[in-house]
Design a protein around this motif. Structure first.
Motif, PDB file in Angstrom:
ATOM      1  N   GLN A   1       0.823  -1.211   0.000  1.00 21.98           N
ATOM      2  CA  GLN A   1       0.000   0.000   0.000  1.00 21.98           C
ATOM      3  C   GLN A   1       0.858   1.263   0.000  1.00 21.98           C
ATOM      4  O   GLN A   1       0.512   2.252  -0.638  1.00 21.98           O
ATOM      5  N   LEU A   2       1.980   1.230   0.703  1.00 24.48           N
ATOM      6  CA  LEU A   2       2.907   2.366   0.672  1.00 24.48           C
ATOM      7  C   LEU A   2       3.440   2.590  -0.739  1.00 24.48           C
ATOM      8  O   LEU A   2       3.538   3.730  -1.198  1.00 24.48           O
ATOM      9  N   GLU A   3       3.798   1.510  -1.412  1.00 25.23           N
ATOM     10  CA  GLU A   3       4.288   1.619  -2.787  1.00 25.23           C
ATOM     11  C   GLU A   3       3.230   2.260  -3.684  1.00 25.23           C
ATOM     12  O   GLU A   3       3.532   3.168  -4.459  1.00 25.23           O
ATOM     13  N   LYS A   4       2.001   1.806  -3.549  1.00 26.36           N
ATOM     14  CA  LYS A   4       0.907   2.319  -4.366  1.00 26.36           C
ATOM     15  C   LYS A   4       0.597   3.787  -4.038  1.00 26.36           C
ATOM     16  O   LYS A   4       0.467   4.614  -4.935  1.00 26.36           O
ATOM     17  N   THR A   5       0.526   4.100  -2.761  1.00 26.09           N
ATOM     18  CA  THR A   5       0.151   5.441  -2.321  1.00 26.09           C
ATOM     19  C   THR A   5       1.208   6.487  -2.653  1.00 26.09           C
ATOM     20  O   THR A   5       0.888   7.588  -3.094  1.00 26.09           O
ATOM     21  N   PHE A   6       2.470   6.138  -2.440  1.00 21.26           N
ATOM     22  CA  PHE A   6       3.546   7.114  -2.609  1.00 21.26           C
ATOM     23  C   PHE A   6       4.323   6.958  -3.914  1.00 21.26           C
ATOM     24  O   PHE A   6       5.237   7.737  -4.185  1.00 21.26           O
ATOM     25  N   GLY A   7       3.990   5.952  -4.712  1.00 22.58           N
ATOM     26  CA  GLY A   7       4.656   5.778  -6.000  1.00 22.58           C
ATOM     27  C   GLY A   7       6.131   5.433  -5.867  1.00 22.58           C
ATOM     28  O   GLY A   7       6.951   5.902  -6.655  1.00 22.58           O
ATOM     29  N   VAL A   8       6.454   4.630  -4.871  1.00 19.47           N
ATOM     30  CA  VAL A   8       7.843   4.212  -4.663  1.00 19.47           C
ATOM     31  C   VAL A   8       7.931   2.694  -4.795  1.00 19.47           C
ATOM     32  O   VAL A   8       6.920   2.000  -4.788  1.00 19.47           O
TER      33      VAL A   8
ATOM     34  N   VAL B   1      12.382   4.367   6.262  1.00 19.49           N
ATOM     35  CA  VAL B   1      12.498   3.772   4.930  1.00 19.49           C
ATOM     36  C   VAL B   1      11.884   4.710   3.894  1.00 19.49           C
ATOM     37  O   VAL B   1      12.487   4.982   2.849  1.00 19.49           O
ATOM     38  N   MET B   2      10.694   5.216   4.176  1.00 21.60           N
ATOM     39  CA  MET B   2      10.036   6.121   3.231  1.00 21.60           C
ATOM     40  C   MET B   2      10.852   7.391   3.028  1.00 21.60           C
ATOM     41  O   MET B   2      10.947   7.897   1.914  1.00 21.60           O
ATOM     42  N   GLN B   3      11.448   7.884   4.091  1.00 27.66           N
ATOM     43  CA  GLN B   3      12.283   9.076   4.014  1.00 27.66           C
ATOM     44  C   GLN B   3      13.423   8.873   3.026  1.00 27.66           C
ATOM     45  O   GLN B   3      13.776   9.779   2.277  1.00 27.66           O
ATOM     46  N   SER B   4      13.974   7.669   2.995  1.00 26.12           N
ATOM     47  CA  SER B   4      15.088   7.390   2.094  1.00 26.12           C
ATOM     48  C   SER B   4      14.638   7.234   0.643  1.00 26.12           C
ATOM     49  O   SER B   4      15.462   7.309  -0.266  1.00 26.12           O
ATOM     50  N   LEU B   5      13.342   7.033   0.430  1.00 29.56           N
ATOM     51  CA  LEU B   5      12.838   6.773  -0.919  1.00 29.56           C
ATOM     52  C   LEU B   5      12.171   7.971  -1.588  1.00 29.56           C
ATOM     53  O   LEU B   5      12.101   8.034  -2.811  1.00 29.56           O
ATOM     54  N   LEU B   6      11.656   8.898  -0.795  1.00 32.63           N
ATOM     55  CA  LEU B   6      10.934  10.033  -1.360  1.00 32.63           C
ATOM     56  C   LEU B   6      11.886  11.167  -1.734  1.00 32.63           C
ATOM     57  O   LEU B   6      12.931  11.329  -1.118  1.00 32.63           O
TER      58      LEU B   6
ATOM     59  N   ALA C   1      13.816  14.587  -1.900  1.00 35.78           N
ATOM     60  CA  ALA C   1      14.238  15.449  -0.793  1.00 35.78           C
ATOM     61  C   ALA C   1      13.368  16.692  -0.630  1.00 35.78           C
ATOM     62  O   ALA C   1      13.097  17.126   0.476  1.00 35.78           O
ATOM     63  N   GLU C   2      12.875  17.270  -1.708  1.00 35.15           N
ATOM     64  CA  GLU C   2      12.099  18.501  -1.600  1.00 35.15           C
ATOM     65  C   GLU C   2      10.753  18.304  -0.897  1.00 35.15           C
ATOM     66  O   GLU C   2      10.123  19.244  -0.463  1.00 35.15           O
ATOM     67  N   GLU C   3      10.310  17.065  -0.746  1.00 36.88           N
ATOM     68  CA  GLU C   3       9.038  16.802  -0.080  1.00 36.88           C
ATOM     69  C   GLU C   3       9.178  16.649   1.426  1.00 36.88           C
ATOM     70  O   GLU C   3       8.193  16.564   2.134  1.00 36.88           O
ATOM     71  N   LYS C   4      10.383  16.607   1.951  1.00 34.87           N
ATOM     72  CA  LYS C   4      10.609  16.303   3.361  1.00 34.87           C
ATOM     73  C   LYS C   4      10.915  17.600   4.119  1.00 34.87           C
ATOM     74  O   LYS C   4      11.919  18.227   3.872  1.00 34.87           O
ATOM     75  N   VAL C   5      10.030  17.969   5.059  1.00 35.50           N
ATOM     76  CA  VAL C   5      10.224  19.252   5.714  1.00 35.50           C
ATOM     77  C   VAL C   5      10.127  19.257   7.234  1.00 35.50           C
ATOM     78  O   VAL C   5      10.339  20.266   7.853  1.00 35.50           O
ATOM     79  N   CYS C   6       9.761  18.155   7.895  1.00 37.86           N
ATOM     80  CA  CYS C   6       9.693  18.176   9.351  1.00 37.86           C
ATOM     81  C   CYS C   6      10.051  16.833   9.959  1.00 37.86           C
ATOM     82  O   CYS C   6      10.143  15.835   9.267  1.00 37.86           O
ATOM     83  N   ASP C   7      10.198  16.799  11.256  1.00 37.48           N
ATOM     84  CA  ASP C   7      10.679  15.632  11.986  1.00 37.48           C
ATOM     85  C   ASP C   7       9.638  14.528  12.092  1.00 37.48           C
ATOM     86  O   ASP C   7       8.517  14.771  12.495  1.00 37.48           O
ATOM     87  N   VAL C   8      10.015  13.302  11.758  1.00 40.86           N
ATOM     88  CA  VAL C   8       9.132  12.135  11.823  1.00 40.86           C
ATOM     89  C   VAL C   8       8.633  11.901  13.244  1.00 40.86           C
ATOM     90  O   VAL C   8       7.486  11.569  13.458  1.00 40.86           O
TER      91      VAL C   8
END
Length: 91
Positions: A48-55, A74-79, A81-88
């Motif tokens: 579902q993560l693959e489908k939802t986030f296109g990774v 894991v998702m942080q490493s795949l998405l 960089a410009e989409e990542k803006v705050c602490d998990v």
């Protein structure tokens, strides 16, 4: 750079729906098996993560994805960089 708050919330909701628990039960360090998930649910989460986030998530990374924090890492490493803006861990 960490995921943004909306992404973390989306991941938490997706996982909660798959393993049928309240979102509040999914703290970053709580193992999914501790709230009733099994290996089949882990595979569903990954798909579902693959489908939802296109990774594409290699199955070797499944062991890293036993907690919300692990999934976010894991998702942080795949998405991109410009989409990542705050602490998990802030969510």
């Amino acid at each position: 750079m960490p995921l943004n708050e909306a992404q973390v919330a989306q991941i938490r909701t997706l996982i909660a729906e798959i393993i049928e628990v309240e979102e509040e039960q999914l703290k970053p360090e709580v193992r999914f098996e501790a709230v009733g998930a099994d290996s089949l649910r882990a595979i569903e989460i990954m798909a579902q993560l693959e489908k939802t986030f296109g990774v594409s998530i290699h199955q070797d990374r499944l062991a890293e994805m036993a907690t919300l924090g692990g999934v976010c890492a894991v998702m942080q490493s795949l998405l991109p960089a410009e989409e990542k803006v705050c602490d998990v861990t802030a969510s």
